[in-house]
Scaffold this motif. Structure first.
Motif, PDB file in Angstrom:
ATOM      1  N   PHE A  17      -0.910   4.367  11.194  1.00  0.00           N
ATOM      2  CA  PHE A  17       0.271   5.245  11.883  1.00  0.00           C
ATOM      3  C   PHE A  17       1.605   4.703  11.428  1.00  0.00           C
ATOM      4  CE2 PHE A  17      -3.552   5.284  14.403  1.00  0.00           C
ATOM      5  CZ  PHE A  17      -3.938   6.488  14.389  1.00  0.00           C
ATOM      6  N   GLY A  18       2.407   5.215  10.823  1.00  0.00           N
ATOM      7  CA  GLY A  18       3.612   4.748  10.367  1.00  0.00           C
ATOM      8  C   GLY A  18       4.829   5.970  10.176  1.00  0.00           C
ATOM      9  N   TYR A  19       5.947   5.471   9.795  1.00  0.00           N
ATOM     10  CA  TYR A  19       7.034   6.357   9.438  1.00  0.00           C
ATOM     11  C   TYR A  19       7.706   5.587   8.299  1.00  0.00           C
ATOM     12  CZ  TYR A  19      10.966   9.249  10.446  1.00  0.00           C
ATOM     13  OH  TYR A  19      11.977  10.341  10.286  1.00  0.00           O
ATOM     14  N   PRO A  20       8.120   6.311   7.268  1.00  0.00           N
ATOM     15  CA  PRO A  20       8.982   5.754   6.150  1.00  0.00           C
ATOM     16  C   PRO A  20      10.215   5.270   6.491  1.00  0.00           C
ATOM     17  CG  PRO A  20       8.993   8.123   5.735  1.00  0.00           C
ATOM     18  CD  PRO A  20       8.154   7.885   7.035  1.00  0.00           C
ATOM     19  N   ILE A  21      10.592   3.913   6.047  1.00  0.00           N
ATOM     20  CA  ILE A  21      11.919   3.320   5.968  1.00  0.00           C
ATOM     21  C   ILE A  21      11.951   2.414   4.856  1.00  0.00           C
ATOM     22  CG2 ILE A  21      11.011   1.929   7.742  1.00  0.00           C
ATOM     23  CD1 ILE A  21      13.921   1.657   8.610  1.00  0.00           C
ATOM     24  N   THR A  22      12.929   2.415   4.058  1.00  0.00           N
ATOM     25  CA  THR A  22      13.357   1.545   3.115  1.00  0.00           C
ATOM     26  C   THR A  22      13.624   0.058   3.661  1.00  0.00           C
ATOM     27  OG1 THR A  22      14.218   3.242   1.647  1.00  0.00           O
ATOM     28  CG2 THR A  22      14.706   1.035   0.831  1.00  0.00           C
ATOM     29  N   PRO A  23      12.906  -0.909   3.030  1.00  0.00           N
ATOM     30  CA  PRO A  23      12.233  -0.902   1.738  1.00  0.00           C
ATOM     31  C   PRO A  23      10.767  -1.204   1.877  1.00  0.00           C
ATOM     32  CG  PRO A  23      13.079  -3.171   2.212  1.00  0.00           C
ATOM     33  CD  PRO A  23      13.561  -2.120   3.217  1.00  0.00           C
ATOM     34  N   GLN A  24      10.216  -0.313   2.812  1.00  0.00           N
ATOM     35  CA  GLN A  24       8.655  -0.498   2.921  1.00  0.00           C
ATOM     36  C   GLN A  24       8.063   0.742   2.576  1.00  0.00           C
ATOM     37  OE1 GLN A  24       6.528   0.494   6.254  1.00  0.00           O
ATOM     38  NE2 GLN A  24       8.254   1.903   5.986  1.00  0.00           N
ATOM     39  N   SER A  25       8.912   2.052   2.262  1.00  0.00           N
ATOM     40  CA  SER A  25       8.302   3.201   2.227  1.00  0.00           C
ATOM     41  C   SER A  25       7.058   3.147   1.454  1.00  0.00           C
ATOM     42  CB  SER A  25       9.326   4.067   2.018  1.00  0.00           C
ATOM     43  OG  SER A  25      10.123   4.295   2.791  1.00  0.00           O
ATOM     44  N   GLU A  26       6.865   2.446   0.342  1.00  0.00           N
ATOM     45  CA  GLU A  26       5.837   2.494  -0.452  1.00  0.00           C
ATOM     46  C   GLU A  26       4.403   2.135   0.289  1.00  0.00           C
ATOM     47  OE1 GLU A  26       9.177   1.301  -3.167  1.00  0.00           O
ATOM     48  OE2 GLU A  26       8.419   0.542  -1.132  1.00  0.00           O
ATOM     49  N   LEU A  27       4.440   1.428   1.246  1.00  0.00           N
ATOM     50  CA  LEU A  27       3.210   1.078   1.845  1.00  0.00           C
ATOM     51  C   LEU A  27       2.805   2.039   2.576  1.00  0.00           C
ATOM     52  CD1 LEU A  27       3.267  -2.213   4.222  1.00  0.00           C
ATOM     53  CD2 LEU A  27       1.766  -0.230   4.530  1.00  0.00           C
ATOM     54  N   VAL A  28       3.894   2.939   3.513  1.00  0.00           N
ATOM     55  CA  VAL A  28       3.205   4.238   3.816  1.00  0.00           C
ATOM     56  C   VAL A  28       2.673   5.106   2.924  1.00  0.00           C
ATOM     57  CG1 VAL A  28       4.116   6.184   5.425  1.00  0.00           C
ATOM     58  CG2 VAL A  28       5.114   3.770   5.681  1.00  0.00           C
ATOM     59  N   ALA A  29       3.471   5.386   1.861  1.00  0.00           N
ATOM     60  CA  ALA A  29       2.952   6.512   0.795  1.00  0.00           C
ATOM     61  C   ALA A  29       1.511   5.869   0.142  1.00  0.00           C
ATOM     62  CB  ALA A  29       3.840   6.439  -0.363  1.00  0.00           C
ATOM     63  N   TYR A  30       1.233   4.659   0.011  1.00  0.00           N
ATOM     64  CA  TYR A  30       0.134   4.270  -0.522  1.00  0.00           C
ATOM     65  C   TYR A  30      -1.017   4.521   0.394  1.00  0.00           C
ATOM     66  CZ  TYR A  30      -3.031   1.012  -2.980  1.00  0.00           C
ATOM     67  OH  TYR A  30      -4.102   0.736  -3.833  1.00  0.00           O
ATOM     68  N   MET A  31      -0.834   4.202   1.643  1.00  0.00           N
ATOM     69  CA  MET A  31      -1.962   4.250   2.865  1.00  0.00           C
ATOM     70  C   MET A  31      -2.299   5.848   2.927  1.00  0.00           C
ATOM     71  SD  MET A  31      -3.446   1.878   4.198  1.00  0.00           S
ATOM     72  CE  MET A  31      -3.282   0.381   5.098  1.00  0.00           C
ATOM     73  N   ALA A  32      -1.196   6.699   2.749  1.00  0.00           N
ATOM     74  CA  ALA A  32      -1.393   8.064   2.878  1.00  0.00           C
ATOM     75  C   ALA A  32      -2.622   8.630   1.751  1.00  0.00           C
ATOM     76  CB  ALA A  32      -0.161   8.964   2.553  1.00  0.00           C
TER      77      ALA A  32
END
Length: 354
Positions: free
Chosen positions: A25-40
């Motif tokens: 469960f997350g929410y995008p914020i730079t500079p970790q947004s790729e982590l959220v996108a990858y999990m999606a």
């Protein structure tokens, strides 16, 4: 398994999947947004569940609910978003719920910028939320170490029924390196007979809560938590010590800064200056042992950080006045360079660059 070239944020996500995490469960914020996108993308492929929450506060409370069922669950953010999670993290500690929280640190305070920093050290090691508590904090210095420490994070969380923080910086999240995902060796972990998965008529109800209105009962619970923290301090300390046996001076650094510092140390040793490195891998519990083993034998310690000086407080406590503790740091998302660290080592050692 062959090595694959991946970005740091994606390595964290894939390592979590390999560790058995199926809920994020997350929410995008730079500079970790790729982590959220990858999990999606990745979690549906392994029968898991990804949900982008409406906010960081919502995300950490969803983690609380999932953790209560005993599943391996994770969330991630970057500094301002991580700040919003603090109340929920305090609830997780109090309710003794295992979960992994990743913070890819960016420049601050406030919104700051999206450049790398280590200035959340106080927040992750001193308890960012309310109450008397600690959380194990793992600080990888390479993407391969992320793979290993992410598995450790989930194991520690289950072993002690506690949230665990993985702390990196924006550079670690954005860099690319080859990594290998190895099969994790089986661990002897306690059963999750506390999980709220239904009693099916066997025994009484299972209740998970952080609320205790009776003062004596709450104090008893706090004593229990403190006992657990003491056990973690005794067993789960991790660090790396390099060239400390003959060192006259020791640099202390963690994460990617330690990698840069190591290059400066090698250059100094080529010039005849005996310098070593202590790299805390667990920021909490802080590794006191290598300082106890070296204090009284070295002339000085140099703490290098991407902050205005936060870990230096723990270094000074560990050194306990046996030698001077110097500091060099950059803020605002600026990364210390090898040459800057080398020049600081030269000035402390009293040498002259040749």
């Amino acid at each position: 398994m062959a090595k694959v070239l991946m970005k740091g944020n994606e390595v964290i996500a894939e390592a979590a999947v390999h560790a058995g995490c199926k809920y994020f469960f997350g929410y995008p914020i730079t500079p970790q947004s790729e982590l959220v996108a990858y999990m999606a993308k990745r979690l549906p492929e392994v029968g898991g569940l990804f949900l982008q929450a409406e906010s960081e506060i919502a995300a950490i409370n969803m983690v609380y609910g999932a953790a209560g069922t005993g599943v391996r669950v994770m969330t991630s953010s970057s500094s301002p978003g991580f700040s919003l999670k603090q109340e929920g993290i305090s609830f997780l500690v109090a309710s003794e719920l295992p979960a992994v929280v990743c913070n890819i640190v960016r420049g601050g305070p406030g919104l700051g910028n999206i450049q790398p920093a280590q200035s959340d050290y106080f927040q992750v090691t001193k308890g960012g939320g309310h109450g008397d508590y600690h959380i194990p904090v793992l600080a990888p210095a390479s993407l391969q170490e992320i793979v290993d420490l992410t598995q450790d994070a989930f194991d520690i969380a289950d072993r002690y029924r506690t949230p665990v923080i993985i702390m990196g910086d924006g550079m670690l999240g954005q860099m690319m390196e080859p990594v290998e995902f190895k099969e994790a060796s089986p661990k002897q972990l306690p059963p999750k007979n506390w999980a709220t998965t239904g009693t099916r008529g066997d025994g009484g109800p299972k209740i998970i809560t952080s609320l205790e209105l009776d003062a004596e009962s709450l104090e008893k619970h706090n004593h229990h938590l403190q006992s657990k923290f003491s056990q973690i301090k005794e067993i789960e300390v991790r660090y790396e010590a390099i060239h400390t046996e003959d060192a006259d001076h020791i640099v202390v650094a963690f994460g990617t800064v330690a990698r840069i510092a190591m290059n400066a140390i090698q250059k100094a040793r080529q010039e005849g200056i005996k310098v070593g490195l202590i790299r805390p891998i667990t920021l909490w519990p802080f590794p006191e042992k290598p300082f106890i083993e070296t204090r009284g034998k070295v002339k000085s310690y140099l703490t290098v950080e991407m902050s205005a000086g936060q870990m230096i407080e723990d270094v000074k406590l560990a050194v306990n006045g046996h030698a001077p503790v110097e500091f060099y740091g950059r803020t605002g998302g600026i990364v210390p360079t090898q040459e800057e660290i080398y020049q600081k080592i030269i000035s402390i050692a009293g040498g002259v660059e040749v």
